[in-house]
Motif scaffolding. Sequence first.
Motif, PDB file in Angstrom:
ATOM      1  N   SER A 386      81.616  77.217 -79.366  1.00  0.00           N
ATOM      2  CA  SER A 386      81.664  76.074 -80.318  1.00  0.00           C
ATOM      3  C   SER A 386      80.253  76.012 -81.144  1.00  0.00           C
ATOM      4  CB  SER A 386      82.212  74.796 -79.866  1.00  0.00           C
ATOM      5  OG  SER A 386      82.294  73.777 -80.871  1.00  0.00           O
ATOM      6  N   GLU A 387      79.354  75.633 -80.484  1.00  0.00           N
ATOM      7  CA  GLU A 387      77.976  75.150 -81.137  1.00  0.00           C
ATOM      8  C   GLU A 387      77.647  76.396 -81.987  1.00  0.00           C
ATOM      9  OE1 GLU A 387      73.417  74.217 -79.599  1.00  0.00           O
ATOM     10  OE2 GLU A 387      74.744  74.814 -78.120  1.00  0.00           O
ATOM     11  N   GLN A 388      77.770  77.735 -81.488  1.00  0.00           N
ATOM     12  CA  GLN A 388      77.282  78.947 -82.291  1.00  0.00           C
ATOM     13  C   GLN A 388      78.048  79.092 -83.627  1.00  0.00           C
ATOM     14  OE1 GLN A 388      74.376  80.331 -81.949  1.00  0.00           O
ATOM     15  NE2 GLN A 388      74.264  79.101 -79.923  1.00  0.00           N
ATOM     16  N   LEU A 389      79.531  78.501 -83.409  1.00  0.00           N
ATOM     17  CA  LEU A 389      80.136  78.570 -84.379  1.00  0.00           C
ATOM     18  C   LEU A 389      79.769  77.555 -85.619  1.00  0.00           C
ATOM     19  CD1 LEU A 389      82.661  80.156 -85.594  1.00  0.00           C
ATOM     20  CD2 LEU A 389      84.146  78.427 -84.649  1.00  0.00           C
ATOM     21  N   TRP A 390      79.712  76.258 -85.085  1.00  0.00           N
ATOM     22  CA  TRP A 390      79.193  75.498 -86.233  1.00  0.00           C
ATOM     23  C   TRP A 390      78.026  75.662 -86.868  1.00  0.00           C
ATOM     24  CZ3 TRP A 390      79.169  71.950 -81.463  1.00  0.00           C
ATOM     25  CH2 TRP A 390      77.907  71.590 -81.102  1.00  0.00           C
ATOM     26  N   LYS A 391      76.904  76.311 -86.174  1.00  0.00           N
ATOM     27  CA  LYS A 391      75.637  76.595 -86.678  1.00  0.00           C
ATOM     28  C   LYS A 391      75.851  77.818 -87.590  1.00  0.00           C
ATOM     29  CE  LYS A 391      72.721  75.394 -82.643  1.00  0.00           C
ATOM     30  NZ  LYS A 391      71.741  76.180 -81.695  1.00  0.00           N
ATOM     31  N   ALA A 392      76.823  78.574 -87.503  1.00  0.00           N
ATOM     32  CA  ALA A 392      77.144  79.615 -88.452  1.00  0.00           C
ATOM     33  C   ALA A 392      77.737  79.151 -89.804  1.00  0.00           C
ATOM     34  CB  ALA A 392      78.003  80.860 -87.904  1.00  0.00           C
ATOM     35  N   VAL A 393      78.525  78.252 -89.414  1.00  0.00           N
ATOM     36  CA  VAL A 393      79.166  77.547 -90.568  1.00  0.00           C
ATOM     37  C   VAL A 393      78.115  76.764 -91.529  1.00  0.00           C
ATOM     38  CG1 VAL A 393      80.666  75.734 -91.197  1.00  0.00           C
ATOM     39  CG2 VAL A 393      81.649  77.103 -89.667  1.00  0.00           C
ATOM     40  N   GLN A 394      77.344  76.317 -90.799  1.00  0.00           N
ATOM     41  CA  GLN A 394      76.240  75.552 -91.515  1.00  0.00           C
ATOM     42  C   GLN A 394      75.216  76.429 -92.256  1.00  0.00           C
ATOM     43  OE1 GLN A 394      74.501  71.929 -91.052  1.00  0.00           O
ATOM     44  NE2 GLN A 394      76.420  71.400 -91.402  1.00  0.00           N
ATOM     45  N   SER A 395      74.719  77.531 -91.771  1.00  0.00           N
ATOM     46  CA  SER A 395      74.063  78.490 -92.321  1.00  0.00           C
ATOM     47  C   SER A 395      74.673  79.234 -93.644  1.00  0.00           C
ATOM     48  CB  SER A 395      73.801  79.661 -91.217  1.00  0.00           C
ATOM     49  OG  SER A 395      73.095  79.188 -90.079  1.00  0.00           O
ATOM     50  N   ALA A 396      76.015  79.515 -93.436  1.00  0.00           N
ATOM     51  CA  ALA A 396      76.756  80.205 -94.655  1.00  0.00           C
ATOM     52  C   ALA A 396      76.956  79.381 -95.805  1.00  0.00           C
ATOM     53  CB  ALA A 396      78.097  80.699 -94.099  1.00  0.00           C
ATOM     54  N   LEU A 397      77.303  77.905 -95.520  1.00  0.00           N
ATOM     55  CA  LEU A 397      77.446  77.071 -96.470  1.00  0.00           C
ATOM     56  C   LEU A 397      76.291  76.499 -97.263  1.00  0.00           C
ATOM     57  CD1 LEU A 397      80.571  74.944 -95.186  1.00  0.00           C
ATOM     58  CD2 LEU A 397      80.589  77.164 -96.158  1.00  0.00           C
ATOM     59  N   SER A 398      75.298  76.538 -96.397  1.00  0.00           N
ATOM     60  CA  SER A 398      73.949  76.194 -97.045  1.00  0.00           C
ATOM     61  C   SER A 398      73.332  77.128 -97.625  1.00  0.00           C
ATOM     62  CB  SER A 398      72.921  75.567 -95.990  1.00  0.00           C
ATOM     63  OG  SER A 398      72.762  76.693 -95.097  1.00  0.00           O
ATOM     64  N   GLY A 399      73.716  78.517 -97.752  1.00  0.00           N
ATOM     65  CA  GLY A 399      73.385  79.841 -98.292  1.00  0.00           C
ATOM     66  C   GLY A 399      72.188  80.336 -97.669  1.00  0.00           C
ATOM     67  N   SER A 400      71.885  80.020 -96.400  1.00  0.00           N
ATOM     68  CA  SER A 400      70.716  80.615 -95.695  1.00  0.00           C
ATOM     69  C   SER A 400      71.166  82.031 -95.244  1.00  0.00           C
ATOM     70  CB  SER A 400      70.014  79.513 -94.604  1.00  0.00           C
ATOM     71  OG  SER A 400      71.191  79.221 -93.649  1.00  0.00           O
ATOM     72  N   LYS A 401      72.217  82.015 -95.041  1.00  0.00           N
ATOM     73  CA  LYS A 401      72.852  83.438 -94.347  1.00  0.00           C
ATOM     74  C   LYS A 401      74.119  83.879 -95.008  1.00  0.00           C
ATOM     75  CE  LYS A 401      70.449  83.552 -89.975  1.00  0.00           C
ATOM     76  NZ  LYS A 401      70.861  83.484 -88.462  1.00  0.00           N
ATOM     77  N   SER A 402      74.428  85.069 -95.033  1.00  0.00           N
ATOM     78  CA  SER A 402      75.791  85.255 -95.718  1.00  0.00           C
ATOM     79  C   SER A 402      76.698  84.970 -94.505  1.00  0.00           C
ATOM     80  CB  SER A 402      75.815  86.802 -95.928  1.00  0.00           C
ATOM     81  OG  SER A 402      75.725  87.510 -94.463  1.00  0.00           O
ATOM     82  N   PRO A 403      77.991  84.888 -94.607  1.00  0.00           N
ATOM     83  CA  PRO A 403      78.986  84.919 -93.874  1.00  0.00           C
ATOM     84  C   PRO A 403      78.881  85.866 -92.751  1.00  0.00           C
ATOM     85  CG  PRO A 403      80.122  84.064 -95.603  1.00  0.00           C
ATOM     86  CD  PRO A 403      78.472  84.616 -95.893  1.00  0.00           C
ATOM     87  N   LYS A 404      78.905  87.172 -93.093  1.00  0.00           N
ATOM     88  CA  LYS A 404      78.819  87.952 -92.025  1.00  0.00           C
ATOM     89  C   LYS A 404      77.410  88.055 -91.069  1.00  0.00           C
ATOM     90  CE  LYS A 404      78.811  93.140 -91.372  1.00  0.00           C
ATOM     91  NZ  LYS A 404      78.779  94.447 -92.240  1.00  0.00           N
ATOM     92  N   ASP A 405      76.425  87.846 -91.666  1.00  0.00           N
ATOM     93  CA  ASP A 405      75.005  87.724 -91.011  1.00  0.00           C
ATOM     94  C   ASP A 405      75.100  86.421 -89.794  1.00  0.00           C
ATOM     95  OD1 ASP A 405      74.085  89.878 -92.118  1.00  0.00           O
ATOM     96  OD2 ASP A 405      72.713  88.839 -93.352  1.00  0.00           O
ATOM     97  N   ALA A 406      75.495  85.286 -90.439  1.00  0.00           N
ATOM     98  CA  ALA A 406      75.741  83.992 -89.672  1.00  0.00           C
ATOM     99  C   ALA A 406      76.701  84.186 -88.553  1.00  0.00           C
ATOM    100  CB  ALA A 406      76.088  82.935 -90.561  1.00  0.00           C
ATOM    101  N   LEU A 407      77.590  84.873 -88.865  1.00  0.00           N
ATOM    102  CA  LEU A 407      78.625  85.073 -87.566  1.00  0.00           C
ATOM    103  C   LEU A 407      78.034  86.047 -86.702  1.00  0.00           C
ATOM    104  CD1 LEU A 407      82.035  84.792 -89.484  1.00  0.00           C
ATOM    105  CD2 LEU A 407      81.050  83.083 -87.579  1.00  0.00           C
TER     106      LEU A 407
END
Length: 415
Positions: A386-407
Motif C-alpha cells: 500500500s505504501e509503495q502504491l500511494w507513493k506511485a500515485v503521488q509521483s504520477a499525478l505530480s508529474g515527477s514520473k510516468s505511470p509506468k515508471d512510478a509503478l
Amino acid sequence: MHSSVRRLRLTAATVTVLAVAGTATACSSGSGSTGTKAADTGTYTIWDPYPQFDKTSAWTKLLDTCGTKAGVKIKRTAFDTGDLANKALLAAQQDNSADVLIVDNPVVSTLAEAGVLTTTADNKLDTSKVNPNLLAAGQSGGKTYGMPIGANTLALYYNKAVLKQAGVDIASVKDWKSLTAALAKVKKAGKKGITFSAIGTEEGTFQFLPWFWGSGAELTALDSGKAVSALTLWQGWLKNGYAPNSVLNNTQTTSWQEFATGDYAFSENGTWQLANAKKAGFEYGVVPVPAADGGSAAAPTGGEFVTVPVQGKTARYATSQKIVTCLTSTENLLDTDTTLSYVAPTTEVQDKQVAANAELKPWVDAVKAAKGRTSDDLGTKYPKISEQLWKAVQSALSGSKSPKDALSAAQSAVK
C-alpha cells in the motif's frame, strides 16, 4: 495457543503495521481501570474502536444486553482505531488480552499472524451466513479469525443538476470510457468533473484501489500493464482538468467538502458520507465505481471484525462465543449497522436494510462487489504494498514520473 506463555510472532511487517498507527487516549464506558481482566470472573472485557459512543448509546446498551444473555457483566473500553491495534498487541504480550476485540479489518491478519487471535475453529463461531468476499478480509493462511460486524466501501456520488446541465445521462456511465466522456461534457459546460483523495497515506491507496482492481490488476504485480492503465486514467483526468490538482493533498473529508460546494459532477467517497449528502442542498445519486470495461469494480472494504483473542484460560472462549454470536446475530445487526452507517455482512440483513431504506441499494451492490485489502492471503504484506502504491500515485499525478515508471519503482521496492 493454549498456553499462558505467549509466543507472539513479531515479524517486521507486524511491527510496521502497528507502529504506523496513531495514538489516543482510551475511554471506558464502565467503571474501574482499562485493564482487560476484572477481578470478578463474571466480568468479560470488550475493546472496540467506537469512542464516539458513550455508556448511554444504543451500541453500549447492546453490549450489556449480549453480556446479560451470556450470563456475565461487560466491561467495555473504547480506543481510537489506530491505537487499538497497538494496545491489543501489548496486552497479548502480557497475557492480558480482552475477551472480545473489535478491530479494523486490515488489522485482523496482522494480529492473527502475530498469534494474538483464535480461529473460528477454536472459538466455534459460525460464519456460514457471512458473504465470502467480506469474510475474506479476516482470513489468513486458510484460517478465519472473526466475524465482520458490518462493512462500508466506496462508490461515486453524483450531482444530478450538474449532469443535467452538461447533458449527461447517468445511465450512460458504464465504464471508464463513458465516464471520461461525461467528465469532458461537464467541463465543457463550465462545471467541474470529479474529486477524490490521492493523498500520500492509506486513504490515497484506499481510493485508488477500485480503479486499480477495476483494471484487472492485482496487488502482487503493481507494475502490470493493467495497473499502469488505472494510474494513466487518473493522470489523464488531472492533465485534462477533469479532476483538480488538490486531489494530491485531499483526504476523503476534504474531497467531500469540494463536492459539497455543488460545483462537481462526481465524488468518490464512502457510505459514511450519506448523512452529509442529505445536508448538501442539492439532489444527488450514487452508482458503483465502474470497472474499465463495464460492470462494478471491486472497491476495498472498510469496517470491523469481532474477534476472540487467545486466552491463557481457554474455558472463557465459550462465553466469548456467546457474546460475539449475539452481537453479530440477524436480530441485532440491522440496528447496529444502521447506527454505524454500515452495510450488513449477510444477504439476509442487507435485504432488510434495503427494504427499510431504498437509498442503500447501490451501497449494498458495491459491498457485494467489494474486496478486502488483505484478501488474496496478502496479510502483513499489504501495508508495504500500500505504501509503495500511494507513493506511485503521488509521483504520477505530480508529474515527477510516468505511470509506468512510478509503478515499476513501486514493484521493485516491494520486492
